[in-house]
Design a protein around this motif. Structure first.
Motif, PDB file in Angstrom:
ATOM      1  N   PHE A 167       0.864  -1.182   0.000  1.00  0.00           N
ATOM      2  CA  PHE A 167       0.000   0.000   0.000  1.00  0.00           C
ATOM      3  C   PHE A 167       0.901   1.232   0.000  1.00  0.00           C
ATOM      4  CE2 PHE A 167      -2.340  -3.377   2.104  1.00  0.00           C
ATOM      5  CZ  PHE A 167      -3.591  -3.322   1.501  1.00  0.00           C
ATOM      6  N   ARG A 168       0.812   2.014  -1.030  1.00  0.00           N
ATOM      7  CA  ARG A 168       1.681   3.170  -1.149  1.00  0.00           C
ATOM      8  C   ARG A 168       0.957   4.308  -1.854  1.00  0.00           C
ATOM      9  NH1 ARG A 168       6.323   0.274  -4.469  1.00  0.00           N
ATOM     10  NH2 ARG A 168       6.001  -1.136  -2.692  1.00  0.00           N
ATOM     11  N   PHE A 169       1.617   5.448  -1.926  1.00  0.00           N
ATOM     12  CA  PHE A 169       0.990   6.631  -2.500  1.00  0.00           C
ATOM     13  C   PHE A 169       1.614   6.992  -3.844  1.00  0.00           C
ATOM     14  CE2 PHE A 169       0.207   7.104   2.042  1.00  0.00           C
ATOM     15  CZ  PHE A 169      -1.136   7.450   2.067  1.00  0.00           C
ATOM     16  N   LYS A 170       0.786   7.607  -4.666  1.00  0.00           N
ATOM     17  CA  LYS A 170       1.252   8.170  -5.929  1.00  0.00           C
ATOM     18  C   LYS A 170       1.082   9.681  -5.835  1.00  0.00           C
ATOM     19  CE  LYS A 170       0.603   8.020 -10.931  1.00  0.00           C
ATOM     20  NZ  LYS A 170      -0.184   7.424 -12.050  1.00  0.00           N
ATOM     21  N   ALA A 171       2.197  10.383  -5.919  1.00  0.00           N
ATOM     22  CA  ALA A 171       2.177  11.832  -5.704  1.00  0.00           C
ATOM     23  C   ALA A 171       1.462  12.549  -6.833  1.00  0.00           C
ATOM     24  CB  ALA A 171       3.605  12.352  -5.567  1.00  0.00           C
ATOM     25  N   GLY A 172       0.565  13.464  -6.442  1.00  0.00           N
ATOM     26  CA  GLY A 172      -0.109  14.341  -7.395  1.00  0.00           C
ATOM     27  C   GLY A 172       0.192  15.776  -7.018  1.00  0.00           C
ATOM     28  N   CYS A 173      -0.775  16.390  -6.310  1.00  0.00           N
ATOM     29  CA  CYS A 173      -0.545  17.750  -5.825  1.00  0.00           C
ATOM     30  C   CYS A 173       0.264  17.761  -4.531  1.00  0.00           C
ATOM     31  CB  CYS A 173      -1.878  18.466  -5.612  1.00  0.00           C
ATOM     32  SG  CYS A 173      -2.995  17.620  -4.472  1.00  0.00           S
ATOM     33  N   SER A 174       0.480  16.575  -3.951  1.00  0.00           N
ATOM     34  CA  SER A 174       1.361  16.397  -2.785  1.00  0.00           C
ATOM     35  C   SER A 174       0.880  17.122  -1.535  1.00  0.00           C
ATOM     36  CB  SER A 174       2.792  16.859  -3.124  1.00  0.00           C
ATOM     37  OG  SER A 174       3.286  16.168  -4.238  1.00  0.00           O
ATOM     38  N   THR A 175      -0.430  17.258  -1.380  1.00  0.00           N
ATOM     39  CA  THR A 175      -0.982  17.937  -0.213  1.00  0.00           C
ATOM     40  C   THR A 175      -1.396  16.968   0.889  1.00  0.00           C
ATOM     41  OG1 THR A 175      -3.182  17.925  -1.242  1.00  0.00           O
ATOM     42  CG2 THR A 175      -1.808  19.879  -1.594  1.00  0.00           C
ATOM     43  N   ARG A 176      -1.295  15.669   0.635  1.00  0.00           N
ATOM     44  CA  ARG A 176      -1.693  14.692   1.659  1.00  0.00           C
ATOM     45  C   ARG A 176      -0.547  13.769   2.061  1.00  0.00           C
ATOM     46  NH1 ARG A 176      -6.681  11.172   0.813  1.00  0.00           N
ATOM     47  NH2 ARG A 176      -5.398  10.322  -0.867  1.00  0.00           N
ATOM     48  N   ILE A 177       0.483  13.656   1.246  1.00  0.00           N
ATOM     49  CA  ILE A 177       1.542  12.672   1.461  1.00  0.00           C
ATOM     50  C   ILE A 177       2.652  13.273   2.307  1.00  0.00           C
ATOM     51  CG2 ILE A 177       3.170  11.121   0.341  1.00  0.00           C
ATOM     52  CD1 ILE A 177       1.467  11.295  -2.175  1.00  0.00           C
ATOM     53  N   ARG A 178       3.016  12.580   3.369  1.00  0.00           N
ATOM     54  CA  ARG A 178       4.121  13.036   4.206  1.00  0.00           C
ATOM     55  C   ARG A 178       5.450  12.704   3.523  1.00  0.00           C
ATOM     56  NH1 ARG A 178       2.694  10.215   9.779  1.00  0.00           N
ATOM     57  NH2 ARG A 178       2.454   8.510   8.297  1.00  0.00           N
ATOM     58  N   PHE A 179       6.341  13.668   3.529  1.00  0.00           N
ATOM     59  CA  PHE A 179       7.593  13.527   2.791  1.00  0.00           C
ATOM     60  C   PHE A 179       8.438  12.377   3.321  1.00  0.00           C
ATOM     61  CE2 PHE A 179      12.045  14.434   1.955  1.00  0.00           C
ATOM     62  CZ  PHE A 179      12.037  14.755   0.610  1.00  0.00           C
ATOM     63  N   TRP A 180       8.578  12.265   4.618  1.00  0.00           N
ATOM     64  CA  TRP A 180       9.499  11.300   5.204  1.00  0.00           C
ATOM     65  C   TRP A 180       8.838   9.971   5.562  1.00  0.00           C
ATOM     66  CZ3 TRP A 180      14.466  12.362   4.754  1.00  0.00           C
ATOM     67  CH2 TRP A 180      14.886  13.678   4.700  1.00  0.00           C
ATOM     68  N   LYS A 181       7.611   9.995   6.026  1.00  0.00           N
ATOM     69  CA  LYS A 181       7.026   8.814   6.666  1.00  0.00           C
ATOM     70  C   LYS A 181       6.142   7.961   5.765  1.00  0.00           C
ATOM     71  CE  LYS A 181       7.139  10.700  11.355  1.00  0.00           C
ATOM     72  NZ  LYS A 181       6.344  10.994  12.576  1.00  0.00           N
ATOM     73  N   ASP A 182       5.634   8.517   4.672  1.00  0.00           N
ATOM     74  CA  ASP A 182       4.781   7.743   3.775  1.00  0.00           C
ATOM     75  C   ASP A 182       5.606   7.126   2.646  1.00  0.00           C
ATOM     76  OD1 ASP A 182       2.444   8.230   5.184  1.00  0.00           O
ATOM     77  OD2 ASP A 182       2.055  10.103   4.113  1.00  0.00           O
ATOM     78  N   ILE A 183       5.092   6.032   2.101  1.00  0.00           N
ATOM     79  CA  ILE A 183       5.769   5.361   0.983  1.00  0.00           C
ATOM     80  C   ILE A 183       5.274   5.975  -0.321  1.00  0.00           C
ATOM     81  CG2 ILE A 183       6.211   3.160  -0.160  1.00  0.00           C
ATOM     82  CD1 ILE A 183       5.618   1.753   2.453  1.00  0.00           C
ATOM     83  N   TRP A 184       6.101   6.732  -0.986  1.00  0.00           N
ATOM     84  CA  TRP A 184       5.729   7.342  -2.263  1.00  0.00           C
ATOM     85  C   TRP A 184       6.860   7.258  -3.292  1.00  0.00           C
ATOM     86  CZ3 TRP A 184       8.163  12.090  -3.738  1.00  0.00           C
ATOM     87  CH2 TRP A 184       8.972  12.646  -2.756  1.00  0.00           C
TER      88      TRP A 184
END
Length: 267
Positions: free
Chosen positions: A118-135
């Motif tokens: 389960f990971r994130f795909k960066a778009g506008c980057s307003t929800r994804i944490r830079f250090w702690k989330d998997i992106w």
């Protein structure tokens, strides 16, 4: 397991029905005797009830990442911390979420459904944490650049917090990163330079699915493929021999003949 019984017992039942002329396996199942239970379950479009229930639990994990601003997610964070148990501390209290998270930990330890699937795909980057989330890659940046993470003042910062006028900006606890940290910082810049920040919203993806979207059906298939028993090799049948001889040899290979040792092990 399927239907609550073992694979071997299901196949033996089918063999008995076929011998008595009650059921023709070749026409009813479309599968030869000796096929794995995975193939049987797919042929009938059924699987184990256990895998279905476990797949439903994993859907809550998907919702946790997909609906970051949902009220129930905020409640869980208040109870178990901002990581919701996805850190070294785990869940703070026993309960429903702890059991859901426990099933996810079990799958992760068995490499059935890893947590980093389960990971994130960066778009506008307003929800994804830079250090702690998997992106980027398979692990959070805090795992791979821990020395830089310790120098970060805002450890829960979002990706958008590190971008200003199209350039990356940083908030270190000191100006001098030293030689080793500078090398790590250079590697980090090379890795994140490929990120394309757009106006599209951030999305959560499940890398085990072909379309990157989690579904209970696909999760059930993944679990079935891992936990359902399967035979090492398919059985070869000699058409020149009587059917009873083929069945006898097949049961001999599986060590399922009703001799004294096998009967005693069954109690």
């Amino acid at each position: 397991m399927a239907f609550g019984v073992s694979e071997t017992r299901v196949i033996i039942w089918l063999v008995i029905l076929d011998v008595r002329g009650i059921l023709s396996i070749s026409t009813y199942l479309g599968l030869p005797i000796g096929s794995t239970m995975n193939r049987i379950s797919r042929g009938l479009n059924i699987g184990s009830l256990k895998s279905f229930n476990l797949a439903l639990l994993q859907k809550w994990l998907w919702r946790w990442f997909f609906f970051l601003n949902a009220l129930w997610v905020k409640v869980i964070k208040e109870i178990h911390g901002q990581e919701g148990g996805f850190d070294t501390y785990g869940c703070k209290f026993n309960g429903i979420w702890a059991r859901i998270f426990g099933s996810s930990n079990f799958f992760h330890s068995k490499n059935i459904i890893p947590l980093n699937s389960f990971r994130f795909k960066a778009g506008c980057s307003t929800r994804i944490r830079f250090w702690k989330d998997i992106w980027i890659s398979d692990y959070p940046l805090t795992n791979r650049y821990n020395r830089l993470y310790r120098l970060e003042l805002d450890k829960d910062c979002l990706i958008i917090d590190r971008i200003e006028n199209g350039q990356w900006r940083w908030n270190w606890s000191r100006n001098d990163l030293e030689v080793r940290n500078t090398a790590y910082f250079r590697d980090l810049l090379i890795e994140i330079i490929r990120v394309d920040i757009s106006t599209v919203g951030d999305t959560c993806i499940w890398c085990l699915a072909k379309d990157d979207i989690f579904s209970v059906k696909e999760a059930r298939r993944v679990i079935d493929d891992k936990i359902l028993p399967s035979l090492a090799t398919s059985t070869s049948w000699d058409k020149t021999l009587p059917r009873k001889v083929n069945i006898f040899m097949w049961r001999l290979i599986l060590d399922r003949l009703p001799h004294r040792l096998n009967l005693s092990s069954r109690g």
